[in-house]
Design an enzyme around this catalytic site. Structure first.
Site, PDB file in Angstrom:
ATOM      1  N   HIS A 262       0.581  -1.377   0.256  1.00 18.17           N
ATOM      2  CA  HIS A 262       0.465   0.114  -0.220  1.00 18.17           C
ATOM      3  C   HIS A 262       1.374   1.121  -0.316  1.00 18.17           C
ATOM      4  O   HIS A 262       0.932   2.139  -0.772  1.00 18.17           O
ATOM      5  CB  HIS A 262      -0.797   0.282   1.067  1.00 18.17           C
ATOM      6  CG  HIS A 262      -1.515   1.085   1.152  1.00 18.17           C
ATOM      7  ND1 HIS A 262      -3.361   0.607   1.029  1.00 18.17           N
ATOM      8  CD2 HIS A 262      -1.780   2.604   1.815  1.00 18.17           C
ATOM      9  CE1 HIS A 262      -3.510   2.594   0.851  1.00 18.17           C
ATOM     10  NE2 HIS A 262      -3.311   3.083   1.452  1.00 18.17           N
ATOM     11  N   GLU A 263       1.954   1.273   1.408  1.00 18.05           N
ATOM     12  CA  GLU A 263       2.974   2.424   0.879  1.00 18.05           C
ATOM     13  C   GLU A 263       3.528   2.868  -0.343  1.00 18.05           C
ATOM     14  O   GLU A 263       4.325   3.503  -0.433  1.00 18.05           O
ATOM     15  CB  GLU A 263       3.148   2.026   1.966  1.00 18.05           C
ATOM     16  CG  GLU A 263       2.811   2.475   3.229  1.00 18.05           C
ATOM     17  CD  GLU A 263       2.019   4.180   3.440  1.00 18.05           C
ATOM     18  OE1 GLU A 263       1.571   4.408   3.708  1.00 18.05           O
ATOM     19  OE2 GLU A 263       0.505   3.662   4.521  1.00 18.05           O
ATOM     20  N   HIS A 266       1.748   4.370  -2.845  1.00 18.56           N
ATOM     21  CA  HIS A 266       2.056   6.208  -2.799  1.00 18.56           C
ATOM     22  C   HIS A 266       3.033   6.585  -3.523  1.00 18.56           C
ATOM     23  O   HIS A 266       3.591   7.794  -3.473  1.00 18.56           O
ATOM     24  CB  HIS A 266       1.874   6.042  -0.508  1.00 18.56           C
ATOM     25  CG  HIS A 266       0.224   5.640  -0.431  1.00 18.56           C
ATOM     26  ND1 HIS A 266      -0.385   6.293  -1.559  1.00 18.56           N
ATOM     27  CD2 HIS A 266      -0.008   5.149   0.275  1.00 18.56           C
ATOM     28  CE1 HIS A 266      -1.460   6.683  -0.571  1.00 18.56           C
ATOM     29  NE2 HIS A 266      -2.068   5.443   0.695  1.00 18.56           N
ATOM     30  N   GLU A 304      -4.753   7.937  -2.953  1.00 18.24           N
ATOM     31  CA  GLU A 304      -5.102   6.667  -2.636  1.00 18.24           C
ATOM     32  C   GLU A 304      -5.418   5.609  -3.432  1.00 18.24           C
ATOM     33  O   GLU A 304      -5.138   4.404  -3.096  1.00 18.24           O
ATOM     34  CB  GLU A 304      -6.262   6.487  -1.340  1.00 18.24           C
ATOM     35  CG  GLU A 304      -6.812   5.533  -0.602  1.00 18.24           C
ATOM     36  CD  GLU A 304      -6.699   5.167   0.483  1.00 18.24           C
ATOM     37  OE1 GLU A 304      -4.996   6.438   0.512  1.00 18.24           O
ATOM     38  OE2 GLU A 304      -6.289   4.122   1.116  1.00 18.24           O
TER      39      GLU A 304
HETATM   40 ZN    ZN Z   1      -3.386   5.574   1.683  1.00 22.86          ZN
END
Ligand code: ZN
Length: 509
Positions: A262-263, A266, A304
Protein backbone atom coordinates in the site's frame (compact mmCIF):
# COMPACT_ATOMS: atom_id res chain seq x y z
CA UNK A 1 13.73 36.16 -15.65
CA UNK A 2 10.02 35.94 -16.53
CA UNK A 3 7.40 36.38 -13.81
CA UNK A 4 6.46 32.75 -14.46
CA UNK A 5 10.02 31.59 -13.79
CA UNK A 6 10.08 33.76 -10.66
CA UNK A 7 6.85 32.21 -9.43
CA UNK A 8 8.19 28.69 -9.97
CA UNK A 9 11.42 29.58 -8.16
CA UNK A 10 9.38 30.95 -5.26
CA UNK A 11 7.44 27.67 -5.15
CA UNK A 12 10.66 25.69 -5.25
CA UNK A 13 12.06 27.40 -2.15
CA UNK A 14 8.74 26.75 -0.38
CA UNK A 15 8.85 23.08 -1.37
CA UNK A 16 12.41 22.84 -0.06
CA UNK A 17 11.30 24.22 3.29
CA UNK A 18 8.44 21.73 3.31
CA UNK A 19 10.82 18.86 2.57
CA UNK A 20 12.91 19.87 5.61
CA UNK A 21 9.78 19.88 7.78
CA UNK A 22 8.78 16.48 6.38
CA UNK A 23 12.19 15.06 7.18
CA UNK A 24 11.79 16.25 10.78
CA UNK A 25 8.38 14.56 10.88
CA UNK A 26 9.68 11.31 9.36
CA UNK A 27 12.54 11.19 11.85
CA UNK A 28 10.14 11.78 14.74
CA UNK A 29 8.08 8.75 13.68
CA UNK A 30 11.05 6.44 13.12
CA UNK A 31 14.37 7.09 14.88
CA UNK A 32 14.12 10.14 17.16
CA UNK A 33 14.84 9.30 20.81
CA UNK A 34 11.98 10.08 23.19
CA UNK A 35 13.93 12.85 24.84
CA UNK A 36 13.95 14.83 21.59
CA UNK A 37 10.21 15.49 21.67
CA UNK A 38 10.15 19.01 23.09
CA UNK A 39 12.93 20.32 20.85
CA UNK A 40 11.30 18.67 17.83
CA UNK A 41 7.99 20.38 18.59
CA UNK A 42 9.85 23.73 18.61
CA UNK A 43 11.58 22.91 15.31
CA UNK A 44 8.32 21.90 13.68
CA UNK A 45 6.47 24.98 14.92
CA UNK A 46 9.25 27.23 13.57
CA UNK A 47 9.09 25.52 10.18
CA UNK A 48 5.29 25.71 10.08
CA UNK A 49 5.42 29.43 10.83
CA UNK A 50 7.99 30.08 8.09
CA UNK A 51 6.03 28.08 5.55
CA UNK A 52 2.77 29.81 6.41
CA UNK A 53 4.38 33.24 6.13
CA UNK A 54 5.84 32.47 2.71
CA UNK A 55 2.69 30.76 1.48
CA UNK A 56 0.48 33.77 2.30
CA UNK A 57 2.89 36.60 1.45
CA UNK A 58 2.01 39.64 -0.63
CA UNK A 59 5.04 38.83 -2.79
CA UNK A 60 3.54 35.48 -3.78
CA UNK A 61 0.11 37.02 -4.41
CA UNK A 62 1.68 39.66 -6.68
CA UNK A 63 3.67 37.05 -8.61
CA UNK A 64 0.54 34.98 -9.24
CA UNK A 65 -1.40 38.04 -10.38
CA UNK A 66 1.42 39.06 -12.71
CA UNK A 67 1.48 35.58 -14.28
CA UNK A 68 -2.29 35.63 -14.76
CA UNK A 69 -1.72 38.58 -17.10
CA UNK A 70 0.95 36.79 -19.18
CA UNK A 71 0.36 34.77 -22.30
CA UNK A 72 0.96 31.15 -21.30
CA UNK A 73 0.47 27.72 -22.83
CA UNK A 74 -1.98 25.17 -21.34
CA UNK A 75 0.56 23.58 -19.04
CA UNK A 76 1.82 26.88 -17.68
CA UNK A 77 -1.75 28.15 -17.23
CA UNK A 78 -2.64 25.04 -15.25
CA UNK A 79 0.41 25.62 -13.10
CA UNK A 80 -0.57 29.23 -12.32
CA UNK A 81 -4.23 28.22 -11.77
CA UNK A 82 -3.14 25.75 -9.08
CA UNK A 83 -0.74 28.23 -7.45
CA UNK A 84 -3.76 30.58 -7.24
CA UNK A 85 -5.96 27.86 -5.78
CA UNK A 86 -3.51 27.12 -2.96
CA UNK A 87 -2.85 30.78 -2.25
CA UNK A 88 -6.54 31.68 -2.06
CA UNK A 89 -7.22 28.73 0.26
CA UNK A 90 -4.42 29.76 2.59
CA UNK A 91 -5.36 33.43 2.68
CA UNK A 92 -9.12 33.01 3.04
CA UNK A 93 -8.98 31.75 6.62
CA UNK A 94 -8.55 34.40 9.31
CA UNK A 95 -5.42 33.77 11.40
CA UNK A 96 -7.55 33.68 14.57
CA UNK A 97 -9.61 30.78 13.19
CA UNK A 98 -6.51 28.83 12.13
CA UNK A 99 -5.11 29.19 15.66
CA UNK A 100 -8.41 28.33 17.33
CA UNK A 101 -8.73 25.17 15.19
CA UNK A 102 -5.23 24.08 16.14
CA UNK A 103 -5.67 24.84 19.84
CA UNK A 104 -9.12 23.28 20.26
CA UNK A 105 -8.21 20.37 17.99
CA UNK A 106 -5.23 19.47 20.12
CA UNK A 107 -7.35 19.48 23.33
CA UNK A 108 -10.20 17.65 21.61
CA UNK A 109 -7.77 14.95 20.55
CA UNK A 110 -6.72 14.39 24.17
CA UNK A 111 -10.38 14.28 25.21
CA UNK A 112 -11.08 11.78 22.42
CA UNK A 113 -8.26 9.47 23.59
CA UNK A 114 -9.72 9.29 27.10
CA UNK A 115 -13.30 9.00 25.86
CA UNK A 116 -12.42 6.11 23.56
CA UNK A 117 -10.51 4.32 26.32
CA UNK A 118 -13.36 4.76 28.81
CA UNK A 119 -16.19 4.28 26.30
CA UNK A 120 -17.52 7.68 27.39
CA UNK A 121 -19.12 9.51 24.48
CA UNK A 122 -20.66 12.15 26.76
CA UNK A 123 -17.19 13.34 27.78
CA UNK A 124 -16.20 13.84 24.13
CA UNK A 125 -19.49 15.37 22.92
CA UNK A 126 -18.76 19.00 23.96
CA UNK A 127 -15.40 18.86 22.17
CA UNK A 128 -16.92 17.41 19.04
CA UNK A 129 -19.58 20.13 19.14
CA UNK A 130 -16.80 22.75 19.21
CA UNK A 131 -14.89 21.11 16.35
CA UNK A 132 -18.02 20.87 14.17
CA UNK A 133 -18.75 24.52 14.88
CA UNK A 134 -15.20 25.64 14.02
CA UNK A 135 -15.24 23.50 10.88
CA UNK A 136 -18.47 25.14 9.79
CA UNK A 137 -16.80 28.54 10.27
CA UNK A 138 -13.88 27.31 8.19
CA UNK A 139 -16.23 26.11 5.43
CA UNK A 140 -17.99 29.47 5.42
CA UNK A 141 -14.67 31.28 5.06
CA UNK A 142 -13.69 29.03 2.13
CA UNK A 143 -17.08 29.27 0.44
CA UNK A 144 -18.53 26.78 -2.05
CA UNK A 145 -20.06 26.65 -5.50
CA UNK A 146 -23.67 27.79 -6.02
CA UNK A 147 -26.13 24.98 -5.42
CA UNK A 148 -23.67 23.24 -3.11
CA UNK A 149 -23.39 22.92 0.66
CA UNK A 150 -20.96 23.77 3.46
CA UNK A 151 -19.53 20.25 3.39
CA UNK A 152 -18.27 20.83 -0.17
CA UNK A 153 -15.84 23.46 1.09
CA UNK A 154 -14.30 20.95 3.51
CA UNK A 155 -14.20 18.09 0.99
CA UNK A 156 -12.46 20.44 -1.44
CA UNK A 157 -9.40 20.57 0.85
CA UNK A 158 -8.69 16.89 0.21
CA UNK A 159 -10.46 16.22 -3.08
CA UNK A 160 -10.34 19.47 -5.05
CA UNK A 161 -13.50 20.30 -7.03
CA UNK A 162 -15.49 17.27 -5.79
CA UNK A 163 -18.92 17.93 -4.26
CA UNK A 164 -20.96 16.03 -1.69
CA UNK A 165 -23.76 15.55 -4.21
CA UNK A 166 -21.44 13.93 -6.75
CA UNK A 167 -19.91 11.70 -4.11
CA UNK A 168 -23.36 10.69 -2.90
CA UNK A 169 -24.32 9.86 -6.48
CA UNK A 170 -21.56 7.26 -6.66
CA UNK A 171 -21.66 6.08 -3.04
CA UNK A 172 -25.39 5.33 -2.81
CA UNK A 173 -25.55 2.62 -5.49
CA UNK A 174 -22.19 1.26 -4.32
CA UNK A 175 -23.42 0.94 -0.74
CA UNK A 176 -26.54 -0.98 -1.71
CA UNK A 177 -24.70 -3.41 -3.96
CA UNK A 178 -21.85 -3.91 -1.51
CA UNK A 179 -24.16 -4.65 1.41
CA UNK A 180 -25.90 -7.26 -0.71
CA UNK A 181 -22.58 -8.78 -1.79
CA UNK A 182 -21.27 -9.01 1.78
CA UNK A 183 -24.47 -10.77 2.84
CA UNK A 184 -24.20 -13.17 -0.09
CA UNK A 185 -20.62 -14.06 0.91
CA UNK A 186 -21.63 -14.51 4.55
CA UNK A 187 -24.29 -17.02 3.52
CA UNK A 188 -21.88 -19.00 1.37
CA UNK A 189 -21.25 -22.47 2.73
CA UNK A 190 -17.67 -22.40 1.46
CA UNK A 191 -15.83 -19.60 3.25
CA UNK A 192 -12.00 -19.73 3.09
CA UNK A 193 -10.08 -20.80 6.20
CA UNK A 194 -7.84 -18.25 7.90
CA UNK A 195 -5.23 -20.93 8.71
CA UNK A 196 -2.64 -19.63 6.20
CA UNK A 197 -2.72 -16.07 7.54
CA UNK A 198 -2.42 -16.95 11.24
CA UNK A 199 0.91 -18.78 10.94
CA UNK A 200 4.08 -17.70 12.76
CA UNK A 201 6.06 -15.27 10.56
CA UNK A 202 9.29 -13.87 12.08
CA UNK A 203 9.64 -10.11 11.67
CA UNK A 204 13.04 -10.20 9.96
CA UNK A 205 11.65 -12.66 7.41
CA UNK A 206 8.67 -10.39 6.79
CA UNK A 207 11.07 -7.50 6.23
CA UNK A 208 13.05 -9.55 3.69
CA UNK A 209 9.85 -10.53 1.85
CA UNK A 210 8.69 -6.91 1.85
CA UNK A 211 11.94 -5.73 0.24
CA UNK A 212 11.75 -8.54 -2.31
CA UNK A 213 8.27 -7.37 -3.34
CA UNK A 214 9.29 -3.69 -3.41
CA UNK A 215 12.15 -4.46 -5.81
CA UNK A 216 9.92 -6.52 -8.07
CA UNK A 217 7.04 -4.04 -8.34
CA UNK A 218 9.44 -1.20 -9.13
CA UNK A 219 9.74 0.94 -6.03
CA UNK A 220 13.17 2.51 -6.50
CA UNK A 221 15.19 1.75 -3.35
CA UNK A 222 18.02 3.99 -4.59
CA UNK A 223 15.55 6.84 -4.27
CA UNK A 224 13.70 5.57 -1.21
CA UNK A 225 13.80 3.56 2.02
CA UNK A 226 11.64 1.22 4.07
CA UNK A 227 11.64 1.71 7.86
CA UNK A 228 9.52 0.67 10.83
CA UNK A 229 6.98 2.81 12.66
CA UNK A 230 3.80 2.53 14.77
CA UNK A 231 1.41 4.12 12.25
CA UNK A 232 2.69 3.34 8.74
CA UNK A 233 2.84 6.14 6.16
CA UNK A 234 4.67 7.26 3.02
CA UNK A 235 6.52 10.54 2.71
CA UNK A 236 7.54 11.83 -0.70
CA UNK A 237 10.25 14.03 0.77
CA UNK A 238 12.04 15.47 -2.21
CA UNK A 239 13.24 14.56 -5.72
CA UNK A 240 15.04 11.23 -5.36
CA UNK A 241 13.96 10.65 -1.77
CA UNK A 242 10.72 8.84 -0.88
CA UNK A 243 10.33 7.19 2.54
CA UNK A 244 8.06 4.23 3.27
CA UNK A 245 7.28 2.87 6.71
CA UNK A 246 5.63 -0.36 7.86
CA UNK A 247 5.06 -2.42 11.02
CA UNK A 248 5.28 -6.15 11.73
CA UNK A 249 2.96 -8.55 13.53
CA UNK A 250 4.59 -11.96 13.96
CA UNK A 251 1.22 -13.71 13.89
CA UNK A 252 -0.32 -11.92 10.92
CA UNK A 253 2.01 -11.47 7.95
CA UNK A 254 -0.57 -9.93 5.55
CA UNK A 255 -0.62 -6.82 7.75
CA UNK A 256 2.94 -5.88 6.82
CA UNK A 257 2.95 -7.40 3.33
CA UNK A 258 -0.12 -5.46 2.20
CA UNK A 259 0.73 -2.44 4.33
CA UNK A 260 4.10 -2.25 2.58
CA UNK A 261 2.55 -2.68 -0.87
CA UNK A 262 0.00 0.00 0.00
CA UNK A 263 2.65 2.51 1.03
CA UNK A 264 4.76 1.51 -1.99
CA UNK A 265 1.80 2.43 -4.22
CA UNK A 266 1.82 5.89 -2.64
CA UNK A 267 5.61 5.89 -2.93
CA UNK A 268 5.68 4.99 -6.63
CA UNK A 269 3.23 7.85 -7.29
CA UNK A 270 5.64 10.18 -5.48
CA UNK A 271 8.59 8.76 -7.43
CA UNK A 272 6.60 9.00 -10.67
CA UNK A 273 5.69 12.68 -10.27
CA UNK A 274 8.00 14.80 -12.46
CA UNK A 275 9.83 16.31 -9.47
CA UNK A 276 13.28 15.87 -10.93
CA UNK A 277 12.39 17.20 -14.38
CA UNK A 278 11.86 20.52 -16.09
CA UNK A 279 9.14 22.08 -18.23
CA UNK A 280 9.14 24.93 -20.73
CA UNK A 281 8.78 28.49 -19.49
CA UNK A 282 7.03 31.20 -21.56
CA UNK A 283 10.31 32.00 -23.37
CA UNK A 284 11.09 28.35 -24.02
CA UNK A 285 13.56 28.21 -21.13
CA UNK A 286 13.74 25.00 -19.03
CA UNK A 287 12.18 25.51 -15.60
CA UNK A 288 12.58 22.93 -12.81
CA UNK A 289 9.16 21.47 -12.00
CA UNK A 290 9.83 20.67 -8.34
CA UNK A 291 7.84 22.98 -6.10
CA UNK A 292 5.25 23.71 -8.78
CA UNK A 293 1.80 22.07 -8.98
CA UNK A 294 3.02 20.27 -12.11
CA UNK A 295 5.10 17.99 -9.87
CA UNK A 296 2.56 17.69 -7.07
CA UNK A 297 -0.13 15.05 -6.42
CA UNK A 298 -3.73 15.77 -7.48
CA UNK A 299 -5.78 14.72 -4.51
CA UNK A 300 -5.98 12.24 -1.66
CA UNK A 301 -8.39 10.15 -3.74
CA UNK A 302 -5.95 9.76 -6.62
CA UNK A 303 -3.08 9.13 -4.19
CA UNK A 304 -5.14 6.41 -2.54
CA UNK A 305 -6.04 4.90 -5.93
CA UNK A 306 -2.35 4.17 -6.45
CA UNK A 307 -1.86 2.53 -3.06
CA UNK A 308 -5.03 0.45 -3.24
CA UNK A 309 -4.27 -0.77 -6.76
CA UNK A 310 -0.90 -2.24 -5.74
CA UNK A 311 -2.22 -3.52 -2.43
CA UNK A 312 -5.42 -5.14 -3.70
CA UNK A 313 -5.74 -5.45 -7.46
CA UNK A 314 -2.13 -6.65 -7.69
CA UNK A 315 -1.25 -7.99 -4.22
CA UNK A 316 -4.49 -9.85 -3.54
CA UNK A 317 -4.66 -11.41 -7.02
CA UNK A 318 -4.12 -15.04 -7.92
CA UNK A 319 -1.25 -14.34 -10.39
CA UNK A 320 0.60 -12.41 -7.68
CA UNK A 321 0.39 -15.47 -5.46
CA UNK A 322 1.56 -17.77 -8.28
CA UNK A 323 4.70 -15.67 -8.28
CA UNK A 324 5.27 -14.98 -4.55
CA UNK A 325 4.03 -18.26 -3.05
CA UNK A 326 7.37 -20.08 -3.24
CA UNK A 327 9.36 -17.15 -1.87
CA UNK A 328 6.82 -16.68 0.95
CA UNK A 329 7.10 -20.38 1.87
CA UNK A 330 10.91 -20.06 1.90
CA UNK A 331 10.57 -17.20 4.39
CA UNK A 332 7.75 -18.63 6.53
CA UNK A 333 8.21 -22.40 6.98
CA UNK A 334 4.68 -22.96 8.30
CA UNK A 335 3.09 -21.50 5.18
CA UNK A 336 4.15 -24.60 3.24
CA UNK A 337 1.41 -26.57 5.03
CA UNK A 338 -1.08 -24.76 2.84
CA UNK A 339 -1.26 -24.79 -0.93
CA UNK A 340 -1.14 -21.67 -3.06
CA UNK A 341 -4.89 -21.58 -3.63
CA UNK A 342 -5.59 -21.76 0.12
CA UNK A 343 -3.29 -18.80 0.74
CA UNK A 344 -4.88 -16.80 -2.09
CA UNK A 345 -8.34 -17.44 -0.69
CA UNK A 346 -7.27 -16.60 2.88
CA UNK A 347 -5.93 -13.15 1.95
CA UNK A 348 -9.33 -12.41 0.41
CA UNK A 349 -11.52 -13.30 3.39
CA UNK A 350 -14.47 -10.94 3.91
CA UNK A 351 -15.85 -10.71 7.43
CA UNK A 352 -17.91 -7.76 8.71
CA UNK A 353 -16.28 -6.24 11.79
CA UNK A 354 -16.57 -3.06 13.83
CA UNK A 355 -13.23 -1.36 13.21
CA UNK A 356 -12.59 0.40 9.89
CA UNK A 357 -8.80 0.15 9.90
CA UNK A 358 -9.02 -3.64 10.27
CA UNK A 359 -11.72 -4.05 7.62
CA UNK A 360 -11.22 -6.25 4.53
CA UNK A 361 -11.60 -5.22 0.91
CA UNK A 362 -15.28 -6.22 0.78
CA UNK A 363 -16.51 -4.27 3.79
CA UNK A 364 -14.06 -1.35 3.96
CA UNK A 365 -16.07 1.01 1.78
CA UNK A 366 -19.20 0.46 3.84
CA UNK A 367 -17.34 1.82 6.87
CA UNK A 368 -16.36 4.88 4.85
CA UNK A 369 -19.85 5.51 3.52
CA UNK A 370 -21.26 5.42 7.03
CA UNK A 371 -18.86 8.17 8.08
CA UNK A 372 -19.51 10.25 4.96
CA UNK A 373 -23.27 10.27 5.59
CA UNK A 374 -22.86 11.10 9.26
CA UNK A 375 -20.26 13.86 8.96
CA UNK A 376 -22.17 15.47 6.12
CA UNK A 377 -25.29 15.57 8.31
CA UNK A 378 -23.33 16.98 11.26
CA UNK A 379 -21.84 19.79 9.14
CA UNK A 380 -25.25 20.56 7.62
CA UNK A 381 -26.71 20.76 11.14
CA UNK A 382 -29.12 17.89 10.38
CA UNK A 383 -27.67 15.60 13.03
CA UNK A 384 -27.13 16.82 16.58
CA UNK A 385 -24.00 15.60 18.35
CA UNK A 386 -26.08 13.99 21.12
CA UNK A 387 -27.78 11.80 18.50
CA UNK A 388 -24.52 10.65 16.92
CA UNK A 389 -24.13 7.26 18.69
CA UNK A 390 -27.72 6.27 17.91
CA UNK A 391 -27.41 7.31 14.27
CA UNK A 392 -24.09 5.49 13.96
CA UNK A 393 -25.39 2.23 15.39
CA UNK A 394 -28.57 2.27 13.32
CA UNK A 395 -26.72 2.88 10.05
CA UNK A 396 -24.05 0.34 10.95
CA UNK A 397 -26.67 -2.36 11.43
CA UNK A 398 -28.20 -1.47 8.07
CA UNK A 399 -24.91 -1.42 6.14
CA UNK A 400 -22.92 -4.19 7.85
CA UNK A 401 -25.58 -6.22 9.62
CA UNK A 402 -23.95 -6.02 13.07
CA UNK A 403 -25.10 -4.60 16.40
CA UNK A 404 -22.45 -2.19 17.69
CA UNK A 405 -21.61 -3.25 21.29
CA UNK A 406 -20.30 0.13 22.53
CA UNK A 407 -19.09 3.54 21.29
CA UNK A 408 -15.43 2.55 21.54
CA UNK A 409 -16.17 0.05 18.78
CA UNK A 410 -18.55 2.53 17.17
CA UNK A 411 -18.52 6.29 16.72
CA UNK A 412 -15.48 6.84 18.96
CA UNK A 413 -13.04 4.64 17.03
CA UNK A 414 -11.44 7.16 14.63
CA UNK A 415 -9.23 10.10 15.54
CA UNK A 416 -10.20 12.22 12.47
CA UNK A 417 -13.13 14.27 13.79
CA UNK A 418 -11.34 15.20 16.99
CA UNK A 419 -8.94 17.41 15.10
CA UNK A 420 -11.41 18.65 12.57
CA UNK A 421 -10.79 16.32 9.61
CA UNK A 422 -14.26 16.55 8.09
CA UNK A 423 -14.43 15.73 4.39
CA UNK A 424 -11.40 13.43 4.55
CA UNK A 425 -13.09 10.02 4.90
CA UNK A 426 -14.70 9.90 1.42
CA UNK A 427 -11.27 10.06 -0.20
CA UNK A 428 -10.57 6.49 0.97
CA UNK A 429 -13.47 5.12 -1.04
CA UNK A 430 -12.89 7.53 -3.93
CA UNK A 431 -9.42 5.97 -4.09
CA UNK A 432 -10.89 2.48 -4.43
CA UNK A 433 -13.33 3.70 -7.07
CA UNK A 434 -10.64 5.42 -9.13
CA UNK A 435 -8.39 2.38 -8.80
CA UNK A 436 -11.07 0.02 -10.10
CA UNK A 437 -11.99 2.29 -13.00
CA UNK A 438 -8.33 2.73 -14.00
CA UNK A 439 -7.85 -1.01 -13.58
CA UNK A 440 -10.58 -1.78 -16.10
CA UNK A 441 -8.94 0.50 -18.68
CA UNK A 442 -5.46 -0.84 -17.93
CA UNK A 443 -6.56 -4.41 -18.54
CA UNK A 444 -8.08 -3.43 -21.87
CA UNK A 445 -4.98 -1.52 -22.94
CA UNK A 446 -2.45 -4.04 -21.63
CA UNK A 447 -3.67 -7.54 -22.43
CA UNK A 448 -1.85 -10.41 -20.74
CA UNK A 449 -0.96 -8.43 -17.63
CA UNK A 450 -1.83 -11.36 -15.38
CA UNK A 451 0.75 -13.63 -16.97
CA UNK A 452 3.35 -10.88 -16.44
CA UNK A 453 2.47 -10.82 -12.73
CA UNK A 454 2.71 -14.59 -12.44
CA UNK A 455 6.33 -14.22 -13.59
CA UNK A 456 7.02 -11.40 -11.14
CA UNK A 457 7.09 -8.81 -13.91
CA UNK A 458 5.19 -5.63 -13.03
CA UNK A 459 6.99 -3.28 -15.41
CA UNK A 460 4.20 -2.69 -17.93
CA UNK A 461 1.75 -1.70 -15.19
CA UNK A 462 4.22 0.67 -13.56
CA UNK A 463 5.08 2.34 -16.87
CA UNK A 464 1.38 2.78 -17.68
CA UNK A 465 0.77 4.48 -14.32
CA UNK A 466 3.85 6.68 -14.79
CA UNK A 467 2.68 7.86 -18.19
CA UNK A 468 -1.06 8.13 -17.67
CA UNK A 469 -1.40 9.20 -14.04
CA UNK A 470 1.85 10.36 -12.46
CA UNK A 471 3.31 12.45 -15.28
CA UNK A 472 0.50 15.04 -15.21
CA UNK A 473 0.99 16.31 -11.66
CA UNK A 474 -1.96 18.59 -10.94
CA UNK A 475 -2.52 19.62 -14.52
CA UNK A 476 -5.99 17.99 -14.47
CA UNK A 477 -8.45 17.63 -11.61
CA UNK A 478 -9.16 14.09 -10.39
CA UNK A 479 -12.48 14.01 -12.24
CA UNK A 480 -10.92 15.29 -15.46
CA UNK A 481 -8.08 12.79 -15.25
CA UNK A 482 -10.56 9.96 -14.75
CA UNK A 483 -12.47 10.96 -17.89
CA UNK A 484 -9.30 11.52 -19.85
CA UNK A 485 -7.89 8.12 -18.93
CA UNK A 486 -11.01 5.94 -18.86
CA UNK A 487 -13.31 7.90 -21.18
CA UNK A 488 -16.01 8.04 -18.50
CA UNK A 489 -16.85 9.96 -15.34
CA UNK A 490 -16.32 8.15 -12.04
CA UNK A 491 -18.90 5.41 -11.44
CA UNK A 492 -19.50 2.59 -8.97
CA UNK A 493 -19.82 -0.23 -11.49
CA UNK A 494 -16.10 -0.92 -12.14
CA UNK A 495 -15.46 -1.42 -8.41
CA UNK A 496 -18.51 -3.67 -8.06
CA UNK A 497 -17.48 -5.70 -11.12
CA UNK A 498 -14.00 -6.14 -9.70
CA UNK A 499 -15.04 -7.01 -6.14
CA UNK A 500 -18.07 -9.10 -7.10
CA UNK A 501 -16.12 -11.06 -9.71
CA UNK A 502 -13.19 -11.84 -7.45
CA UNK A 503 -14.97 -12.43 -4.15
CA UNK A 504 -17.81 -14.60 -5.51
CA UNK A 505 -15.18 -16.83 -7.06
CA UNK A 506 -13.13 -16.94 -3.84
CA UNK A 507 -16.30 -17.94 -1.96
CA UNK A 508 -17.26 -20.42 -4.71
CA UNK A 509 -20.61 -18.79 -5.45
ZN1 ZN B 1 -3.15 5.20 1.83
Amino acid sequence: MSKYAELCAYGRRGATLKSIASLLGWDQETYMPRGGGDARAEQMALMAGMMHERGTSRELGDLISACEGESLNDQQSACVREFRRDYDKRTKLPQSLVEELARTGSKAQDAWKDARKNNDFKAFAPWLTKMVDLSRQKAEAYGFKPGGELYDALLDEYEPNATAKEVEGVFTPLGEKLSALVKELKDSGDAPSDGPITIHAPEDRQHALGLHVLRAIGFDLNAGRLDITTHPFCEGLAPGDTRLTTRYDGKYFPGALYGTMHEAGHGMYEQGLPKGGTHDGPGGEAIPSFGTPLADDISLGIHESQSRMWENMVGRSRPFWSWIYKEACDQFAELGKFDQEEVYRAVNIVRPSYIRVEADEGTYNLHVMLRFGIERAMIAGDLSIADLPGAWNERFKKLLGLDVPDDTNGCLQDVHWSFGLFGYFPTYTLGNLYAAQFWQTINKELPGLESDFAKGDFGRLKTWLNENIHAHGRRYSAGELCEKVTGKPLASQPLMDYLGGKLREVYKL
